[in-house]
Design an enzyme around this catalytic site. Structure first.
Site, PDB file in Angstrom:
ATOM      1  N   LYS A 204      50.538  49.823  48.678  1.00 38.55           N
ATOM      2  CA  LYS A 204      51.711  50.602  48.224  1.00 38.55           C
ATOM      3  C   LYS A 204      52.100  51.821  48.929  1.00 38.55           C
ATOM      4  CE  LYS A 204      51.476  48.452  43.847  1.00 38.55           C
ATOM      5  NZ  LYS A 204      51.337  48.328  42.258  1.00 38.55           N
ATOM      6  N   ARG A 242      43.981  44.114  42.584  1.00 35.75           N
ATOM      7  CA  ARG A 242      44.746  43.001  42.783  1.00 35.75           C
ATOM      8  C   ARG A 242      45.242  43.486  44.277  1.00 35.75           C
ATOM      9  NH1 ARG A 242      50.368  43.055  43.353  1.00 35.75           N
ATOM     10  NH2 ARG A 242      51.341  40.876  42.979  1.00 35.75           N
TER      11      ARG A 242
HETATM   12  N1  PMM Z   1      52.008  45.329  41.304  1.00 33.28           N
HETATM   13  C1  PMM Z   1      52.870  44.534  42.071  1.00 33.28           C
HETATM   14  C2  PMM Z   1      53.120  43.434  41.331  1.00 33.28           C
HETATM   15  N2  PMM Z   1      52.444  42.911  40.381  1.00 33.28           N
HETATM   16  N3  PMM Z   1      50.925  43.267  38.853  1.00 33.28           N
HETATM   17  C3  PMM Z   1      49.827  44.270  38.223  1.00 33.28           C
HETATM   18  N4  PMM Z   1      49.021  43.942  37.370  1.00 33.28           N
HETATM   19  N5  PMM Z   1      49.557  45.409  38.769  1.00 33.28           N
HETATM   20  C4  PMM Z   1      50.278  45.786  39.784  1.00 33.28           C
HETATM   21  O1  PMM Z   1      49.888  47.038  40.322  1.00 33.28           O
HETATM   22  C5  PMM Z   1      51.103  45.085  40.576  1.00 33.28           C
HETATM   23  C6  PMM Z   1      51.556  43.852  39.866  1.00 33.28           C
HETATM   24  C7  PMM Z   1      53.781  44.959  43.321  1.00 33.28           C
HETATM   25  O2  PMM Z   1      53.019  44.564  44.408  1.00 33.28           O
HETATM   26  P1  PMM Z   1      53.630  43.315  45.369  1.00 33.28           P
HETATM   27  O3  PMM Z   1      55.020  43.531  45.550  1.00 33.28           O
HETATM   28  O4  PMM Z   1      52.997  43.453  46.415  1.00 33.28           O
HETATM   29  O5  PMM Z   1      53.232  42.068  44.671  1.00 33.28           O
END
Ligand code: PMM
Length: 266
Positions: A204, A242
């Site tokens: 992030k 994650r």
């Molecule tokens: N961050 C992203 C997408 N989905 N889901 C959860 N539960 N927690 C998060 O922090 C989260 C998520 C955004 O990241 P990406 O674009 O790399 O998927």
């Protein structure tokens, strides 16, 4: 939890796994690296992102979920929509990861209740096209805890068993860098809500800012920093992280487990 974004526009890996075969192959590689769970998403939630249509979202994720579940993976579906979640559950998903914590689609909590699958309830204050306007807190830890507790009560009122839920502070969602750091330093307060915690810090932008040498460090070069945060999350007792790059984080979790066992012995 390994991330599989079946999207053309996610912030760190958009387009890389947009076709079914590559997404499935990537998921199998993440399992080999030590992932316990794979999170499949078909809609980017990066700040400023526009929504994808329900049909397109389903078209992207359904075959990937089906193939990974058939290969024996535990699959989570990253969606805010009941229709997408229903298709993914039918294809074998056993976790619904709802970044809106039940706010974007009022039908999603009751669908989760009926299906009996696990439910990730994330802290969220609005869709990605305007979420950073809501990054305003007097006391970010208390406010995120209070708002998450309210969401937990709301999904329980919709029929979800509290035991089905996992909570997530939603780093980067309506949060500036300093908010993310404060939340990470106070995971004990989030844990006191009494549910398992999921932490999504991987790649992030607050990490890109920290590691900046003039310009922010590019997303794909933030994996070492992401793994460093996995150590903190695991030490603080998080249920899962994650992450995009699994091996370093899976190894970090094993080191923390071994150290914790040693500390308890001595
Ligand atoms: N961050 C992203 C997408 N989905 N889901 C959860 N539960 N927690 C998060 O922090 C989260 C998520 C955004 O990241 P990406 O674009 O790399 O998927």
């Amino acid at each position: 939890m390994g991330v599989i974004n079946v999207t053309p526009d996610s912030f760190s890996d958009g387009g890389e796994f947009a076709d079914v075969d590559r997404a499935v192959e990537h998921g199998l590689a993440l399992l080999r690296e030590g992932a316990d769970l794979l999170d499949v998403g078909g809609e980017s939630t990066r700040p400023g992102a526009e929504r994808v249509s329900p049909d397109e979202e389903r078209r992207r994720v359904e075959p990937v979920v089906a193939a990974l579940a058939a290969a024996g993976a535990t699959v989570s579906i990253d969606t805010m929509r009941a229709s997408t979640a229903a298709a993914a559950i039918a294809a074998g998903a056993s976790v619904v990861n709802d970044v809106s914590g039940g706010q974007a689609d009022p039908d999603l909590p009751s669908l989760v209740a009926d299906a009996g699958v696990s439910y990730v309830v994330m802290h969220w204050r609005g869709h990605s096209d305007r979420m950073q306007q809501h990054a305003d807190y007097d006391d970010v830890v208390s406010e995120v805890c209070d708002e998450l507790a309210k969401r937990l009560n709301a999904v329980v009122a919709a029929g979800v068993a509290a035991e089905q839920t996992i909570l997530d502070p939603g780093l980067g969602f309506a949060k500036r860098a300093e908010h993310n750091w404060t939340l990470l330093a106070n995971l004990d307060r989030l844990r006191s809500l009494g549910r398992p915690l999921l932490i999504g810090a991987s790649r992030k932008s607050f990490l890109g800012t920290l590691l900046s040498e003039g310009d922010p460090r590019p997303a794909v070069d933030r994996d070492d920093a992401s793994a460093a945060l996995t150590v903190f999350a695991a030490t603080a007792g998080a249920w899962a992280v994650r992450v995009h790059a699994v091996r370093a984080s899976a190894d970090a979790v094993r080191v923390v487990q071994r150290m914790t066992a040693e500390e308890q012995r001595s």
